[in-house]
Design a protein around this motif. Sequence first.
Motif, PDB file in Angstrom:
ATOM      1  N   GLN B 132      79.353  40.970  35.536  1.00  8.70           N
ATOM      2  CA  GLN B 132      80.466  41.912  35.507  1.00  8.70           C
ATOM      3  C   GLN B 132      81.465  41.494  34.443  1.00  8.70           C
ATOM      4  OE1 GLN B 132      83.089  40.606  39.125  1.00  8.70           O
ATOM      5  NE2 GLN B 132      80.961  40.164  39.631  1.00  8.70           N
ATOM      6  N   CYS B 134      84.806  40.139  33.301  1.00  9.66           N
ATOM      7  CA  CYS B 134      85.742  39.236  33.977  1.00  9.66           C
ATOM      8  C   CYS B 134      87.075  39.951  34.225  1.00  9.66           C
ATOM      9  CB  CYS B 134      85.952  38.015  33.089  1.00  9.66           C
ATOM     10  SG  CYS B 134      87.046  36.793  33.796  1.00  9.66           S
ATOM     11  N   LYS B 135      87.634  39.733  35.387  1.00 10.34           N
ATOM     12  CA  LYS B 135      88.961  40.284  35.689  1.00 10.34           C
ATOM     13  C   LYS B 135      90.003  39.169  35.539  1.00 10.34           C
ATOM     14  CE  LYS B 135      87.042  43.694  38.872  1.00 10.34           C
ATOM     15  NZ  LYS B 135      85.653  43.173  39.032  1.00 10.34           N
ATOM     16  N   THR B 136      91.265  39.570  35.426  1.00  9.76           N
ATOM     17  CA  THR B 136      92.289  38.557  35.129  1.00  9.76           C
ATOM     18  C   THR B 136      92.397  37.498  36.229  1.00  9.76           C
ATOM     19  OG1 THR B 136      93.895  40.166  35.913  1.00  9.76           O
ATOM     20  CG2 THR B 136      93.764  39.867  33.556  1.00  9.76           C
ATOM     21  N   ASN B 137      92.074  37.871  37.487  1.00  8.24           N
ATOM     22  CA  ASN B 137      92.196  36.851  38.542  1.00  8.24           C
ATOM     23  C   ASN B 137      91.094  35.790  38.469  1.00  8.24           C
ATOM     24  OD1 ASN B 137      90.331  38.698  39.329  1.00  8.24           O
ATOM     25  ND2 ASN B 137      90.977  38.839  41.464  1.00  8.24           N
ATOM     26  N   ASP B 138      90.055  36.041  37.630  1.00  9.76           N
ATOM     27  CA  ASP B 138      89.026  35.011  37.427  1.00  9.76           C
ATOM     28  C   ASP B 138      89.258  34.222  36.133  1.00  9.76           C
ATOM     29  OD1 ASP B 138      87.325  35.154  39.674  1.00  9.76           O
ATOM     30  OD2 ASP B 138      86.462  37.024  38.930  1.00  9.76           O
ATOM     31  N   VAL B 167      90.072  38.575  28.099  1.00  7.45           N
ATOM     32  CA  VAL B 167      89.636  39.177  29.374  1.00  7.45           C
ATOM     33  C   VAL B 167      90.131  40.627  29.440  1.00  7.45           C
ATOM     34  CG1 VAL B 167      90.042  39.123  31.878  1.00  7.45           C
ATOM     35  CG2 VAL B 167      89.429  37.018  30.664  1.00  7.45           C
ATOM     36  N   GLU B 168      91.393  40.825  29.109  1.00 10.29           N
ATOM     37  CA  GLU B 168      91.977  42.179  29.140  1.00 10.29           C
ATOM     38  C   GLU B 168      91.264  43.125  28.173  1.00 10.29           C
ATOM     39  OE1 GLU B 168      96.496  40.738  30.374  1.00 10.29           O
ATOM     40  OE2 GLU B 168      96.053  41.259  28.301  1.00 10.29           O
ATOM     41  N   GLY B 170      88.141  43.076  27.490  1.00  8.32           N
ATOM     42  CA  GLY B 170      86.729  43.238  27.857  1.00  8.32           C
ATOM     43  C   GLY B 170      85.780  42.357  27.062  1.00  8.32           C
ATOM     44  N   TYR B 173      82.350  38.283  29.958  1.00  8.12           N
ATOM     45  CA  TYR B 173      81.460  38.668  31.055  1.00  8.12           C
ATOM     46  C   TYR B 173      81.228  37.438  31.916  1.00  8.12           C
ATOM     47  CZ  TYR B 173      80.248  42.880  28.405  1.00  8.12           C
ATOM     48  OH  TYR B 173      80.295  44.079  27.739  1.00  8.12           O
TER      49      TYR B 173
END
Lengths: 72, 260
Positions: B132, B134-138, B167-168, B170, B173
């Motif tokens: 997936q 990556c989202k900012t919390n990861d 990350v923001e 995109g 991954y």
Amino acid sequence: MEKLIDILKDLRPDIDIECQSLVDDGILDSFDIVTLVGELVDTFSIEIGVEDIIPENFNSVDAIMALINSKA
Amino acid sequence: MKRVDRYETISALISKQIRKGVKTNNFLTENDLKIEIENNSLYYYEYDGGLLILRDRTTHYILNYYINDITKNIEKIFEKDVVVEIVSRPNNNDNEVIKYFEKQNFACCIERVRYAHTCDEIVDNDTADAIQLCKTNDAEKVYEILKENFDSYTGCIPTKERLIKDVENGNVYIYKDENIKGILHIDKSKISSEIKHLIVVENEREKGIATKLINKYFNEVNAKKKTVWTGKENNCARKFYEKCGYELDGYTSVVLKKKG
């Protein structure tokens, strides 16, 4: 314009001066652009900044000419 | 050595250096420089041979240079170690600059080679649902894994702020089920794309995670040219990229370090 074409041909003898995607097609890479910018500054007595060194300004002879004219 | 607090300052200094014959390894964009300035991590040192731009990485500085006169020595003594990477084009080893830095007491610590992938047709769809964006919390965990697995001096580890921006945008991954097991960190434009980091955590290796990550990348990133730098001696990574269709493109680099 002729001076610019001479510089480009010195840099890349096989360059197609009609090409509209010199950077997008990988004909000019970052190293060529750094060398080219040095030549332009010297030949046309202009100043070029980091913010000008973007692919859009080097994709064609017309784009490079427009950059030179904007700095003259 | 002075800290840069305004983009206009460094832009003017660089403009002054750009002239015929200048030697530089500075391919930092306006945006790259502005991120460093925001983080108070950008410094410069001007001397009669050129301009040195230093990015502070706490333990060391990363050096970008403009050298207009290789007969002039860098007299400055830096309080931290300094690392510089000199990239050479195919069949055009930039020995003159390497020798210049060796004369300034820099020593080679790693050599790298670049691979390119130019094949448009990607046939392998073997990826995984666990992959997936990556989202900012990861981002924090990703940062920790990069720091654990790549050399702090030569591993091109981004600052945490830079990683969050990646990350923001995109560009990261992750392979994640209960934990993050693999990371693919890239840089992309419409023209080209580069793998910055590809890592599978230690106990999860040899399970095909790296292949699934790279397949995801091939399927989703539409750049004409895809490149990756890897250690010249890193046979494991080199074999992996060759298996994935990458070929050496002739670009090489040398990373040199000077003790602070």
